[in-house]
Design an enzyme around this catalytic site. Sequence first.
Site, mmCIF file in Angstrom:
data_model
loop_
_atom_site.group_PDB
_atom_site.id
_atom_site.type_symbol
_atom_site.label_atom_id
_atom_site.label_comp_id
_atom_site.label_asym_id
_atom_site.label_seq_id
_atom_site.Cartn_x
_atom_site.Cartn_y
_atom_site.Cartn_z
ATOM 1 N N TYR A 138 29.547 37.141 -81.915
ATOM 2 C CA TYR A 138 29.584 37.301 -83.382
ATOM 3 C C TYR A 138 28.768 36.197 -84.055
ATOM 4 C CZ TYR A 138 31.378 36.699 -88.144
ATOM 5 O OH TYR A 138 31.471 36.527 -89.507
ATOM 6 N N GLY A 171 42.398 41.334 -93.146
ATOM 7 C CA GLY A 171 42.765 42.217 -92.027
ATOM 8 C C GLY A 171 43.908 41.603 -91.227
ATOM 9 N N GLU A 226 31.091 30.044 -88.626
ATOM 10 C CA GLU A 226 31.128 30.200 -87.165
ATOM 11 C C GLU A 226 29.794 29.814 -86.538
ATOM 12 O OE1 GLU A 226 33.472 31.546 -84.604
ATOM 13 O OE2 GLU A 226 34.719 30.634 -86.134
ATOM 14 N N ALA A 250 35.360 31.009 -75.398
ATOM 15 C CA ALA A 250 34.783 29.761 -75.934
ATOM 16 C C ALA A 250 35.362 29.596 -77.329
ATOM 17 C CB ALA A 250 33.259 29.844 -75.980
ATOM 18 N N PHE A 293 43.418 38.931 -88.105
ATOM 19 C CA PHE A 293 43.007 37.524 -88.279
ATOM 20 C C PHE A 293 44.264 36.645 -88.315
ATOM 21 C CE2 PHE A 293 39.676 40.178 -89.942
ATOM 22 C CZ PHE A 293 38.539 39.636 -89.368
ATOM 23 N N ASN A 300 36.117 29.921 -93.576
ATOM 24 C CA ASN A 300 37.171 30.959 -93.561
ATOM 25 C C ASN A 300 37.817 31.106 -94.935
ATOM 26 O OD1 ASN A 300 36.762 29.844 -90.886
ATOM 27 N ND2 ASN A 300 38.450 31.159 -90.232
ATOM 28 N N HIS A 301 37.943 32.347 -95.369
ATOM 29 C CA HIS A 301 38.651 32.604 -96.630
ATOM 30 C C HIS A 301 39.542 33.818 -96.454
ATOM 31 C CE1 HIS A 301 34.535 34.139 -96.705
ATOM 32 N NE2 HIS A 301 35.032 35.216 -97.268
ATOM 33 N N SER A 334 28.090 32.682 -91.979
ATOM 34 C CA SER A 334 29.427 32.217 -91.593
ATOM 35 C C SER A 334 29.426 30.804 -91.024
ATOM 36 C CB SER A 334 29.981 33.170 -90.532
ATOM 37 O OG SER A 334 31.112 32.612 -89.906
HETATM 38 P P1 NAP Z 1 36.031 42.763 -93.274
HETATM 39 O O1 NAP Z 1 37.278 42.782 -94.089
HETATM 40 O O2 NAP Z 1 36.124 42.927 -91.798
HETATM 41 O O3 NAP Z 1 35.054 43.914 -93.847
HETATM 42 C C1 NAP Z 1 33.926 44.347 -93.138
HETATM 43 C C2 NAP Z 1 33.278 45.511 -93.872
HETATM 44 O O4 NAP Z 1 32.108 45.943 -93.152
HETATM 45 C C3 NAP Z 1 34.178 46.750 -94.024
HETATM 46 O O5 NAP Z 1 33.993 47.291 -95.314
HETATM 47 C C4 NAP Z 1 33.607 47.700 -92.972
HETATM 48 O O6 NAP Z 1 33.805 49.059 -93.267
HETATM 49 C C5 NAP Z 1 32.131 47.362 -93.077
HETATM 50 N N1 NAP Z 1 31.337 47.813 -91.926
HETATM 51 C C6 NAP Z 1 31.471 47.425 -90.632
HETATM 52 N N2 NAP Z 1 30.564 48.032 -89.869
HETATM 53 C C7 NAP Z 1 29.825 48.825 -90.685
HETATM 54 C C8 NAP Z 1 28.731 49.718 -90.477
HETATM 55 N N3 NAP Z 1 28.199 49.933 -89.266
HETATM 56 N N4 NAP Z 1 28.204 50.374 -91.541
HETATM 57 C C9 NAP Z 1 28.735 50.181 -92.761
HETATM 58 N N5 NAP Z 1 29.767 49.362 -93.030
HETATM 59 C C10 NAP Z 1 30.311 48.694 -91.990
HETATM 60 O O7 NAP Z 1 35.219 41.411 -93.538
HETATM 61 P P2 NAP Z 1 35.387 40.323 -94.724
HETATM 62 O O8 NAP Z 1 36.395 39.314 -94.316
HETATM 63 O O9 NAP Z 1 35.484 41.012 -96.017
HETATM 64 O O10 NAP Z 1 33.973 39.559 -94.615
HETATM 65 C C11 NAP Z 1 32.833 40.044 -95.331
HETATM 66 C C12 NAP Z 1 31.577 39.504 -94.649
HETATM 67 O O11 NAP Z 1 31.579 38.084 -94.689
HETATM 68 C C13 NAP Z 1 31.432 39.882 -93.185
HETATM 69 O O12 NAP Z 1 30.054 40.038 -92.932
HETATM 70 C C14 NAP Z 1 31.960 38.664 -92.432
HETATM 71 O O13 NAP Z 1 31.394 38.590 -91.146
HETATM 72 C C15 NAP Z 1 31.482 37.560 -93.354
HETATM 73 N N6 NAP Z 1 32.271 36.332 -93.366
HETATM 74 C C16 NAP Z 1 33.622 36.391 -93.571
HETATM 75 C C17 NAP Z 1 34.362 35.214 -93.640
HETATM 76 C C18 NAP Z 1 35.851 35.239 -93.867
HETATM 77 O O14 NAP Z 1 36.498 34.206 -93.641
HETATM 78 N N7 NAP Z 1 36.429 36.352 -94.366
HETATM 79 C C19 NAP Z 1 33.713 33.969 -93.524
HETATM 80 C C20 NAP Z 1 32.321 33.957 -93.347
HETATM 81 C C21 NAP Z 1 31.604 35.134 -93.291
HETATM 82 P P3 NAP Z 1 35.100 49.900 -92.723
HETATM 83 O O15 NAP Z 1 36.140 49.759 -93.787
HETATM 84 O O16 NAP Z 1 34.536 51.275 -92.622
HETATM 85 O O17 NAP Z 1 35.507 49.307 -91.410
HETATM 86 O O1 G4F Z 2 41.564 34.100 -87.971
HETATM 87 P P1 G4F Z 2 40.558 34.041 -86.881
HETATM 88 O O2 G4F Z 2 40.454 35.238 -86.009
HETATM 89 O O3 G4F Z 2 39.190 33.659 -87.583
HETATM 90 P P2 G4F Z 2 37.812 33.044 -87.021
HETATM 91 O O4 G4F Z 2 37.624 33.304 -85.582
HETATM 92 O O5 G4F Z 2 37.764 31.625 -87.473
HETATM 93 O O6 G4F Z 2 36.724 33.923 -87.803
HETATM 94 C C1 G4F Z 2 36.884 34.233 -89.191
HETATM 95 O O7 G4F Z 2 36.236 33.236 -89.957
HETATM 96 C C2 G4F Z 2 34.814 33.144 -89.762
HETATM 97 C C3 G4F Z 2 34.310 32.019 -90.662
HETATM 98 O O8 G4F Z 2 34.386 30.800 -89.970
HETATM 99 C C4 G4F Z 2 34.188 34.482 -90.130
HETATM 100 F F1 G4F Z 2 32.839 34.397 -89.988
HETATM 101 C C5 G4F Z 2 34.764 35.576 -89.242
HETATM 102 O O9 G4F Z 2 34.209 36.838 -89.648
HETATM 103 C C6 G4F Z 2 36.271 35.610 -89.431
HETATM 104 O O10 G4F Z 2 36.550 36.014 -90.747
HETATM 105 O O11 G4F Z 2 40.884 32.795 -85.934
HETATM 106 C C7 G4F Z 2 41.054 31.486 -86.441
HETATM 107 C C8 G4F Z 2 41.568 30.566 -85.338
HETATM 108 C C9 G4F Z 2 40.752 30.646 -84.033
HETATM 109 O O12 G4F Z 2 40.561 29.359 -83.535
HETATM 110 C C10 G4F Z 2 41.661 31.421 -83.088
HETATM 111 O O13 G4F Z 2 41.482 31.120 -81.698
HETATM 112 O O14 G4F Z 2 42.893 30.977 -84.993
HETATM 113 C C11 G4F Z 2 43.028 30.978 -83.586
HETATM 114 N N1 G4F Z 2 44.103 31.886 -83.194
HETATM 115 C C12 G4F Z 2 45.240 31.504 -82.549
HETATM 116 N N2 G4F Z 2 46.005 32.567 -82.283
HETATM 117 C C13 G4F Z 2 44.138 33.219 -83.353
HETATM 118 C C14 G4F Z 2 45.344 33.660 -82.791
HETATM 119 N N3 G4F Z 2 43.268 34.075 -83.950
HETATM 120 C C15 G4F Z 2 43.606 35.395 -83.980
HETATM 121 N N4 G4F Z 2 42.771 36.256 -84.592
HETATM 122 N N5 G4F Z 2 44.772 35.867 -83.415
HETATM 123 C C16 G4F Z 2 45.667 35.037 -82.796
HETATM 124 O O15 G4F Z 2 46.690 35.483 -82.296
#
Ligand code: NAP
Ligand code: G4F
Length: 320
Positions: A146, A182, A124, A277, A185, A175-176, A122
């Site tokens: 995280y 969910g 992050e 933070a 986010f 971020n994508h 990530s």
């Molecule tokens: P997500 O929608 O939160 O999906 C997370 C998945 O992990 C769900 O299928 C969840 O299953 C499963 N999981 C969690 N804990 C588990 C456990 N103990 N055993 C088995 N399965 C478990 O996340 P996403 O956005 O698709 O992201 C996919 C991956 O990329 C994650 O590792 C995330 O940290 C990473 N990532 C995401 C982004 C982004 O912007 N989306 C960017 C960089 C990296 P349940 O359905 O059972 O909860």
């Molecule tokens: O949407 P966020 O919660 O995503 P964040 O923290 O950037 O993390 C996501 O992207 C990462 C890749 O860089 C992944 F690794 C990680 O698993 C996840 O998918 O927050 C984005 C920004 C933050 O700066 C947060 O402080 O939005 C700001 N924000 C402002 N108000 C908020 C809110 N975030 C959330 N979730 N909820 C709010 O009400």
Amino acid sequence: MKALITGITGQDGSYLADLLLAKGYKVFGMVRRSSTETFERIAHIRDKVTLVQADLLDSTSLVHMLRDVGPDEVYNLAAQSFVPTSWSQPVLTGEFTGIGALRVLEAVREVCPKARFYQASSSEMYGKVREVPQTELTPFHPRSPYAVAKTFGHYITVNYRESYDLFAVSGILFNHESPRRGREFVTRKITDGVARIKLGLATELRLGTLDAQRDWGFAGDYVKAMWAMLQQDQPEDYVIATGRTHSVKEFLEIAFDHASLHWQDYVVQDPQFMRPAEVDQLVGDATKAREKLGWEPEVSFENLVRMMVDADIELLQNQR
Ligand code: NAP
Ligand code: G4F
């Protein structure tokens, strides 16, 4: 070809399953036991994928799963992925998101060392950024439990590649988002909020900082890069990003404007959504992915926001 996806029920897992099925793969998805099913995102392909029960916390279940499936490719997408929860549940996040990756790697090493392995790293990890834009060589400064756990997952993937000659790669994805994101986010929270306000189901939207900036792309584009990384001759790590950064405020402007609303009339800043933070700004340089993988994002920021608003309005209208 057989692919195993951990986290298939998540946003990325569901898009990756769509992509691999279209490419003719036999797709297996790891799911954890739950009292209620969380298969909403894969409902449309439920009869095309094989689900196997295992858990990132349970090494034995991972070994049995890999023995049963015998995958050619393993995509480790499962994690506790919500940054704020990592402060309230830091140990669990370390177990799922950090050590969980190691458990999967250990199981791969033991059962199917020839399988190609993808780790979901990530942006992050860059946290309090050391340079702008961030590349594969930018040092990490993680700012949440995280991000610290993901940094462990990243380096253990590199270490297993170097120690055991595994074809193990780490995709450093910025971020994508998508209509399958969910709802907690910020992007989906905003587009769901806009839809509720537009349809008269809500009167305000409570958020944290509006100044944070992220490099936001479309999840459907990003899973193509995951697959491409595993098709290369050599295992290497790649940054995947659009190269553009936008503030939460800019996201709000486009989302509310698309529904003919003014965000200033509805958004309330609430300290409960501020983080201990913050990561102020992320922007990635995906030159390596462009040159070596031939990867380019296709959906623009503006179209992504509008796509998500339209999808949320349609979803809520259908539920009425
Ligand atoms: P997500 O929608 O939160 O999906 C997370 C998945 O992990 C769900 O299928 C969840 O299953 C499963 N999981 C969690 N804990 C588990 C456990 N103990 N055993 C088995 N399965 C478990 O996340 P996403 O956005 O698709 O992201 C996919 C991956 O990329 C994650 O590792 C995330 O940290 C990473 N990532 C995401 C982004 C982004 O912007 N989306 C960017 C960089 C990296 P349940 O359905 O059972 O909860
Ligand atoms: O949407 P966020 O919660 O995503 P964040 O923290 O950037 O993390 C996501 O992207 C990462 C890749 O860089 C992944 F690794 C990680 O698993 C996840 O998918 O927050 C984005 C920004 C933050 O700066 C947060 O402080 O939005 C700001 N924000 C402002 N108000 C908020 C809110 N975030 C959330 N979730 N909820 C709010 O009400």
